[in-house]
Design a protein around this motif. Structure first.
Motif, PDB file in Angstrom:
ATOM      1  N   GLU A  53       0.756  -1.172   0.301  1.00 42.86           N
ATOM      2  CA  GLU A  53       0.070   0.145   0.658  1.00 42.86           C
ATOM      3  C   GLU A  53       1.174   0.908  -0.075  1.00 42.86           C
ATOM      4  OE1 GLU A  53      -0.810   0.772   4.583  1.00 42.86           O
ATOM      5  OE2 GLU A  53      -1.879  -0.393   3.612  1.00 42.86           O
ATOM      6  N   PRO A  54       0.300   2.434  -0.164  1.00 46.33           N
ATOM      7  CA  PRO A  54       1.236   3.756  -0.232  1.00 46.33           C
ATOM      8  C   PRO A  54       1.455   4.125   0.627  1.00 46.33           C
ATOM      9  CG  PRO A  54      -0.932   4.144  -1.221  1.00 46.33           C
ATOM     10  CD  PRO A  54      -1.328   2.448  -1.201  1.00 46.33           C
ATOM     11  N   GLY A  55       2.502   4.788   0.748  1.00 43.97           N
ATOM     12  CA  GLY A  55       3.281   5.379   2.171  1.00 43.97           C
ATOM     13  C   GLY A  55       2.939   6.510   2.831  1.00 43.97           C
ATOM     14  N   ALA A  56       2.373   6.595   4.130  1.00 40.99           N
ATOM     15  CA  ALA A  56       2.581   7.741   4.395  1.00 40.99           C
ATOM     16  C   ALA A  56       3.447   8.943   4.365  1.00 40.99           C
ATOM     17  CB  ALA A  56       2.405   7.931   6.301  1.00 40.99           C
ATOM     18  N   PHE A  57       2.551  10.265   4.344  1.00 38.72           N
ATOM     19  CA  PHE A  57       4.149  11.408   4.102  1.00 38.72           C
ATOM     20  C   PHE A  57       3.326  12.726   4.393  1.00 38.72           C
ATOM     21  CE2 PHE A  57       0.429  11.697   0.922  1.00 38.72           C
ATOM     22  CZ  PHE A  57       0.080  12.724   0.877  1.00 38.72           C
ATOM     23  N   THR A  58       3.936  13.483   4.314  1.00 36.84           N
ATOM     24  CA  THR A  58       3.755  14.711   5.611  1.00 36.84           C
ATOM     25  C   THR A  58       4.144  15.963   4.423  1.00 36.84           C
ATOM     26  OG1 THR A  58       4.842  13.964   7.265  1.00 36.84           O
ATOM     27  CG2 THR A  58       4.650  16.575   7.450  1.00 36.84           C
ATOM     28  N   ILE A  59       2.911  17.007   4.362  1.00 38.57           N
ATOM     29  CA  ILE A  59       2.526  17.827   3.458  1.00 38.57           C
ATOM     30  C   ILE A  59       3.747  18.711   3.821  1.00 38.57           C
ATOM     31  CG2 ILE A  59       0.836  20.347   3.058  1.00 38.57           C
ATOM     32  CD1 ILE A  59      -1.333  17.734   3.072  1.00 38.57           C
ATOM     33  N   THR A  60       4.432  19.478   2.761  1.00 38.01           N
ATOM     34  CA  THR A  60       5.879  20.384   3.662  1.00 38.01           C
ATOM     35  C   THR A  60       5.335  21.187   3.076  1.00 38.01           C
ATOM     36  OG1 THR A  60       6.439  19.932   1.782  1.00 38.01           O
ATOM     37  CG2 THR A  60       7.287  18.319   2.818  1.00 38.01           C
ATOM     38  N   ASP A  61       4.893  21.629   1.846  1.00 33.37           N
ATOM     39  CA  ASP A  61       3.942  23.513   1.890  1.00 33.37           C
ATOM     40  C   ASP A  61       3.534  23.857   2.314  1.00 33.37           C
ATOM     41  OD1 ASP A  61       2.925  25.748   0.282  1.00 33.37           O
ATOM     42  OD2 ASP A  61       2.358  24.433  -1.286  1.00 33.37           O
ATOM     43  N   PRO A  62       3.960  25.409   3.097  1.00 32.04           N
ATOM     44  CA  PRO A  62       3.686  25.775   4.286  1.00 32.04           C
ATOM     45  C   PRO A  62       2.938  26.933   4.031  1.00 32.04           C
ATOM     46  CG  PRO A  62       5.820  26.780   2.938  1.00 32.04           C
ATOM     47  CD  PRO A  62       4.851  25.920   2.709  1.00 32.04           C
ATOM     48  N   ARG A  63       2.248  26.748   2.868  1.00 32.05           N
ATOM     49  CA  ARG A  63       0.962  27.215   2.478  1.00 32.05           C
ATOM     50  C   ARG A  63      -0.290  26.455   3.027  1.00 32.05           C
ATOM     51  NH1 ARG A  63       1.407  28.156  -3.321  1.00 32.05           N
ATOM     52  NH2 ARG A  63       2.168  26.249  -3.298  1.00 32.05           N
ATOM     53  N   ALA A 121       0.165  15.198   8.626  1.00 29.75           N
ATOM     54  CA  ALA A 121       0.526  13.746   7.574  1.00 29.75           C
ATOM     55  C   ALA A 121      -0.901  13.544   7.100  1.00 29.75           C
ATOM     56  CB  ALA A 121       1.090  12.869   8.846  1.00 29.75           C
ATOM     57  N   VAL A 122      -0.356  12.550   6.042  1.00 33.52           N
ATOM     58  CA  VAL A 122      -1.610  11.774   5.306  1.00 33.52           C
ATOM     59  C   VAL A 122      -0.950  10.455   5.374  1.00 33.52           C
ATOM     60  CG1 VAL A 122      -2.452  11.312   2.809  1.00 33.52           C
ATOM     61  CG2 VAL A 122      -1.812  13.681   3.731  1.00 33.52           C
ATOM     62  N   GLU A 123      -1.489   9.141   6.269  1.00 32.58           N
ATOM     63  CA  GLU A 123      -1.789   7.708   6.598  1.00 32.58           C
ATOM     64  C   GLU A 123      -2.574   7.036   5.479  1.00 32.58           C
ATOM     65  OE1 GLU A 123      -0.358   8.014  10.654  1.00 32.58           O
ATOM     66  OE2 GLU A 123      -1.477  10.023  10.982  1.00 32.58           O
ATOM     67  N   PRO A 124      -1.681   6.259   4.818  1.00 34.10           N
ATOM     68  CA  PRO A 124      -3.138   4.698   4.565  1.00 34.10           C
ATOM     69  C   PRO A 124      -3.299   3.774   5.783  1.00 34.10           C
ATOM     70  CG  PRO A 124      -0.454   4.267   4.916  1.00 34.10           C
ATOM     71  CD  PRO A 124      -0.615   5.359   5.387  1.00 34.10           C
ATOM     72  N   VAL A 125      -4.747   3.283   5.829  1.00 30.77           N
ATOM     73  CA  VAL A 125      -5.258   2.550   6.001  1.00 30.77           C
ATOM     74  C   VAL A 125      -5.629   0.715   5.029  1.00 30.77           C
ATOM     75  CG1 VAL A 125      -6.891   1.390   7.379  1.00 30.77           C
ATOM     76  CG2 VAL A 125      -5.388   3.610   8.169  1.00 30.77           C
TER      77      VAL A 125
END
Length: 349
Positions: A37-47, A277-281
């Motif tokens: 499954e896709p991995g988790a990621f963190t949105i880095t855009d300061p906007r 964070a965006v996390e998969p289930v």
């Protein structure tokens, strides 16, 4: 015969017996890794500090569309799920984004942004939807969306969930709360750009809804709240039926958004805040969309999908050990057997 011969022979025999038993599980583990499954990621855009909606792109693999809910220009951002970086910004021209709470993808490839939030608990008599084609190329651009004005048949509502059905194209909204509850509303079969579109109540919802999403085949509807989520079957009647299998979202500071991955096997849960964070289930059993279950059945795994352990997404089927769990058990037994025999060999020397 030297005293070490029998234990050594037993060790060799055990290895010979256990190795072929472990090979299928090791191979299955390798295949699962290839189809992970896709991995988790963190949105880095300061906007992006109030990511309130999330939609997986079907035109650009690994890309997720999101937006702030308020105190921002009318912008939609394309975020790379591999790096968390923004790769394109779409500015919506001619609209004043008041409280954009959700985003959804229609069957024709159009994105819909929903300006439906109402922090005054029903203080706005009208709210709006903004529709525009998903860009063919990922680059900063400005578009003029089609604007739809809408109201609710039973009066103003605070809402944060927009779901466009991926087959019929009909638009649905779930209210956040109303006297402690929530409800699902359906728009007209065809929305009009002139006048006001009235959304009719479909059913009450026992959840404080912060977002929702249809599966890519339209057979499942997932509604989430801050700390919980419910999966529904979506029958032809258009009235959802709750599935008696738990969906366990990740623990997030302010759970705000959700989307299915394009293959329908995984939910991606998002949250608000800086560097959110965006996390998969992963999904299993009845939680899987019907087309995925059918593909799995044709593949010979009984229709439970590639991830029988569910990745934290459910209770499983019938209490049987999943493939990954059985592999761990067999591997553990093998290790214990080998360690025990080695100790026996050492003692005999």
């Amino acid at each position: 015969m030297p005293p070490t011969t029998r234990p050594a022979a037993a060790l060799a025999a055990a290895t010979a017996v256990l190795a072929p038993l472990l090979l299928p599980f090791l191979a299955a583990g390798s295949a699962a890794a290839d189809d992970a499954e896709p991995g988790a990621f963190t949105i880095t855009d300061p906007r992006i500090v109030e990511s309130s909606g999330l939609q997986a792109s079907h035109a650009h693999p690994g890309i997720y569309w999101t937006h702030n809910d308020s105190d921002d220009a009318a912008n939609v951002y394309a975020v790379d799920g591999a790096t968390g970086e923004t790769v394109a910004t779409v500015a919506l021209s001619g609209v004043e984004a008041r409280d954009v709470e959700a985003i959804s993808l229609g069957p024709d490839g159009d994105l819909w942004a929903a300006d439906i939030g109402d922090n005054f608990d029903g203080g706005w008599s009208e709210v709006w939807l903004y529709r525009f084609p998903e860009p063919a190329e990922l680059a900063d651009t400005t578009v003029t969306p089609t604007v739809y004005t809408l109201t609710y048949a039973d009066g103003p509502r605070d809402a944060e969930a927009l779901m466009v059905h991926p087959v019929t194209g009909r638009v649905y909204i779930a209210s956040k709360k109303q006297d402690g509850g929530a409800a699902l509303y359906a728009g007209p079969e065809e929305l009009a750009t002139s006048g006001v579109n009235t959304f009719e109540p479909v059913t009450d919802l026992d959840l404080w809804v912060t977002d929702g999403a249809f599966s890519p085949d339209g057979t499942r509807l997932l509604l989430r709240g801050y700390f919980g989520a419910v999966m529904y079957r979506w029958p032809e009647t258009g009235v959802p039926e709750a599935i008696d299998q738990r969906v366990v979202p990740p623990l997030q500071a302010q759970g705000e958004s959700v989307t299915f991955t394009p293959d329908g096997r995984t939910l991606m849960f998002g949250s608000e805040g800086e560097a959110s964070a965006v996390e998969p289930v992963g999904l299993s059993g009845d939680l899987l969309p019907e087309t995925v279950r059918e593909e799995a059945a044709e593949g010979g795994d009984g229709g439970t999908g590639a991830r029988e352990d569910g990745g934290g997404g459910g209770d499983g089927d019938g209490g049987e050990l999943s493939l990954s769990t059985r592999a761990v058990v067999v591997a553990g037994v093998a290790v214990l057997a080998v360690v025990g025999l080695r100790r026996l060999v050492t003692r005999r020397r």
